[in-house]
Design a protein around this motif. Sequence first.
Motif, PDB file in Angstrom:
ATOM      1  N   GLU A   1       0.841  -1.173   0.000  1.00  0.00           N
ATOM      2  CA  GLU A   1       0.000   0.000   0.000  1.00  0.00           C
ATOM      3  C   GLU A   1       0.888   1.240   0.000  1.00  0.00           C
ATOM      4  O   GLU A   1       2.003   1.240   0.523  1.00  0.00           O
TER       5      GLU A   1
ATOM      6  N   CYS B   1      -2.769   0.525  -3.798  1.00  0.00           N
ATOM      7  CA  CYS B   1      -2.281  -0.828  -3.576  1.00  0.00           C
ATOM      8  C   CYS B   1      -1.776  -1.370  -4.900  1.00  0.00           C
ATOM      9  O   CYS B   1      -2.477  -1.287  -5.912  1.00  0.00           O
TER      10      CYS B   1
ATOM     11  N   LEU C   1     -10.027  -8.153  -5.512  1.00  0.00           N
ATOM     12  CA  LEU C   1      -9.181  -7.436  -4.566  1.00  0.00           C
ATOM     13  C   LEU C   1     -10.098  -6.832  -3.513  1.00  0.00           C
ATOM     14  O   LEU C   1     -11.177  -6.329  -3.841  1.00  0.00           O
TER      15      LEU C   1
ATOM     16  N   TRP D   1     -10.487  -4.542   0.291  1.00  0.00           N
ATOM     17  CA  TRP D   1      -9.920  -3.597   1.248  1.00  0.00           C
ATOM     18  C   TRP D   1     -10.502  -3.871   2.627  1.00  0.00           C
ATOM     19  O   TRP D   1     -11.711  -4.097   2.776  1.00  0.00           O
TER      20      TRP D   1
ATOM     21  N   VAL E   1     -13.598   2.581  -4.757  1.00  0.00           N
ATOM     22  CA  VAL E   1     -12.447   1.743  -5.100  1.00  0.00           C
ATOM     23  C   VAL E   1     -12.343   1.645  -6.610  1.00  0.00           C
ATOM     24  O   VAL E   1     -13.349   1.482  -7.302  1.00  0.00           O
TER      25      VAL E   1
ATOM     26  N   SER F   1      -4.731  -0.802  -7.429  1.00  0.00           N
ATOM     27  CA  SER F   1      -6.059  -0.417  -6.970  1.00  0.00           C
ATOM     28  C   SER F   1      -5.906   0.811  -6.085  1.00  0.00           C
ATOM     29  O   SER F   1      -4.855   1.031  -5.482  1.00  0.00           O
TER      30      SER F   1
ATOM     31  N   CYS G   1      -5.010  -3.697   1.676  1.00  0.00           N
ATOM     32  CA  CYS G   1      -5.601  -4.383   0.536  1.00  0.00           C
ATOM     33  C   CYS G   1      -5.265  -5.864   0.657  1.00  0.00           C
ATOM     34  O   CYS G   1      -4.240  -6.251   1.221  1.00  0.00           O
TER      35      CYS G   1
END
Lengths: 117, 110
Positions: B6, B23, B32, B34, B63, B72, B89
């Motif tokens: 991150e 991320c 993915l 969070w 996101v 991301s 993440c």
Amino acid sequence: DTGVSQDPRHKITKRGQNVTFRCDPISEHNRLYWYRQTLGQGPEFLTYFQNEAQLEKSRLLSDRFSAERPKGSFSTLEIQRTEQGDSAMYLCASSLEVGSLSTDTQYFGPGTRLTVL
Amino acid sequence: SQQGEEDPQALSIQEGENATMNCSYKTSINNLQWYRQNSGRGLVHLILIRSNEREKHSGRLRVTLDTSKKSSSLLITASRAADTASYFCFRWTGSYQLTFGKGTKLSVIP
């Protein structure tokens, strides 16, 4: 609230002793995960179960670590001959997975904080 | 070891401002996720974005996912003091490895 529970919440032990932690997942969840987290780091994957089968174990996991989920419900994580480097927060999570190789939402327990003196 | 990180590692903003954290990852993913972690509530799932999605919203959270760049971002709009936490993440990488990054520590100053 029937979330993920872990017992004990704190454990202090002397180096060389064995310790065992318990995790009770959300009742209908078929997957259960163990992670280890040290201060300032993200959780590190240890192992996970699909029902009672242990599907994967991290390559980083020493042979001193063993986990079981005998009836596909609760799980135990045992650390034999503890070392000071084992001091960490041990997190358990569970999820409901249906026909997928990839995890969906994991629900985490409060963790067991281990201190090895 | 943990794959991907991150960014930034720490972020301090005033209440009401927006917070963006990123991320990056190295291998292909199916989805993915969070997560947020604070001392009071432990690790809590925030949002999941699948590999065929580019953007997703949940309340004040937005996101984005760019699979070509393997990255991301998480945007928290109109931040509040209660948003103070570490944000991670998470992705499922190859060989059944489940991976969290090191996290972004967000401090929201009232």
